[in-house]
Write an enzyme that holds these catalytic residues in place. Structure first.
Site, PDB file in Angstrom:
ATOM      1  CB  SER A 156      -0.899   0.020   1.237  1.00 33.54           C
ATOM      2  OG  SER A 156      -1.539   1.270   1.338  1.00 33.54           O
ATOM      3  CG  HIS A 158      -2.849   4.884   2.243  1.00 31.33           C
ATOM      4  ND1 HIS A 158      -3.238   6.177   2.495  1.00 31.33           N
ATOM      5  CD2 HIS A 158      -3.626   4.470   1.216  1.00 31.33           C
ATOM      6  CE1 HIS A 158      -4.221   6.520   1.684  1.00 31.33           C
ATOM      7  NE2 HIS A 158      -4.466   5.504   0.879  1.00 31.33           N
ATOM      8  CG  ASP A 165      -7.346   7.387   0.782  1.00 31.34           C
ATOM      9  OD1 ASP A 165      -6.648   7.461  -0.241  1.00 31.34           O
ATOM     10  OD2 ASP A 165      -7.584   6.315   1.375  1.00 31.34           O
ATOM     11  CD  GLU A 214      -8.174   3.795  -4.836  1.00 32.03           C
ATOM     12  OE1 GLU A 214      -7.357   4.495  -4.190  1.00 32.03           O
ATOM     13  OE2 GLU A 214      -8.416   2.609  -4.580  1.00 32.03           O
ATOM     14  CG  HIS A 217      -4.658   7.076  -3.350  1.00 32.75           C
ATOM     15  ND1 HIS A 217      -4.498   6.191  -2.297  1.00 32.75           N
ATOM     16  CD2 HIS A 217      -3.409   7.299  -3.836  1.00 32.75           C
ATOM     17  CE1 HIS A 217      -3.217   5.893  -2.167  1.00 32.75           C
ATOM     18  NE2 HIS A 217      -2.528   6.551  -3.102  1.00 32.75           N
TER      19      HIS A 217
HETATM   20 ZN   LIG Z   1      -5.784   5.704  -0.715  1.00 27.79          ZN
END
Ligand SMILES: [Zn+2]
Length: 251
Positions: A156, A158, A165, A214, A217
């Site tokens: 990820s 993140h 996000d 997304e 993101h």
């Molecule tokens: Zn994300």
């Protein structure tokens, strides 16, 4: 005589060099210089105007690291250093690496100035947090669908501490494609690059990134690279750096 004959050529080379080596969006705000001479049409650059070796795309500590389904974070349980807590509206208390935190604050204030209210839904997530997040998606959607919108632990963005996000304070559409049509989504699409943020999972690029669209993101890559990426609509980091498409995990 030699000098007189070669002068126009030298001037032409200098002009061409200035245009092709300076990213069109490198200044904030865009430069408003008056052209001293009639500009010569220059074709759009086909190679990056920035030095692609400036930062590593493999090192997890690097601003430009590319993590995707074929490029797990090294090591998989990587923890970034220098995480900062952001004092901004949020759902889950956000932390980011210092440079990304600073850039987010700058962007948050600029958006607020335009009466656009950004809310952090989620920012840095540890390996163990991602275990819970991913397992939650698998439980509700099944593994195949979960893989299209949530990374497995160790894969990820993140976990790198450079992604956020973002949600809207008022318009709903949190973590949904319709976020792109909210005032916050539209503002980010137009302005996020100015603060060093890149839309990591654009619409129609699932075959390259492995994730569905997304619009919430955003990945911090620094202003220099974000400006360069912004020159090509919907370009992905994989395409920009000439990496293989990563629609799925290696078996
Ligand atoms: Zn994300």
């Amino acid at each position: 005589m030699i000098r007189a004959r070669t002068l126009p050529l030298v001037l032409a080379l200098i002009l061409a060099g200035c245009v092709s080596t300076t990213p069109a969006h490198s200044e904030i705000p865009a430069p408003t210089q008056k052209a001293a001479v009639t500009p010569v049409p220059i074709p759009a650059p086909t190679v990056a105007a920035i030095d692609l070796t400036l930062h590593s795309i493999d090192d997890a500590d690097s601003l430009w690291v590319v993590a995707d389904k074929l490029r797990p974070i090294q090591p998989k349980k990587y923890v970034p250093s220098g995480l900062r807590t952001l004092d901004v509206p949020h759902t889950y208390e956000p932390t980011l690496r210092a440079d990304a935190a600073k850039a987010y604050l700058k962007m948050f204030r600029a958006a607020k100035n335009d009466k656009v209210n950004l809310v952090v839904q989620s920012a840095y997530r540890s390996y163990s947090t991602q275990v819970s997040v991913y397992n939650g998606w698998v439980a509700s959607l099944g593994r195949k669908a979960a893989d299209l919108q949530s990374a497995r632990p160790g894969y990820s963005e993140h976990q790198i501490g450079l992604s956020v996000d973002i949600a809207s304070a008022t318009a709903g559409c949190t973590i949904q494609a319709c976020f792109s049509r909210t005032p916050e989504g539209k503002w980010l699409t137009k302005n996020a690059w100015r603060f060093g943020w890149h839309l990591r999972y654009p619409n129609g690029k699932t075959a390259v990134t492995g994730y569905k669209f997304e619009p919430w993101h955003w990945r911090y890559v620094g202003v220099e690279l974000a400006a360069e990426l912004n020159l090509t609509p919907k370009i992905t980091m994989e395409e920009f750096f000439g990496l293989p498409a990563a629609p799925d995990y290696a078996r």
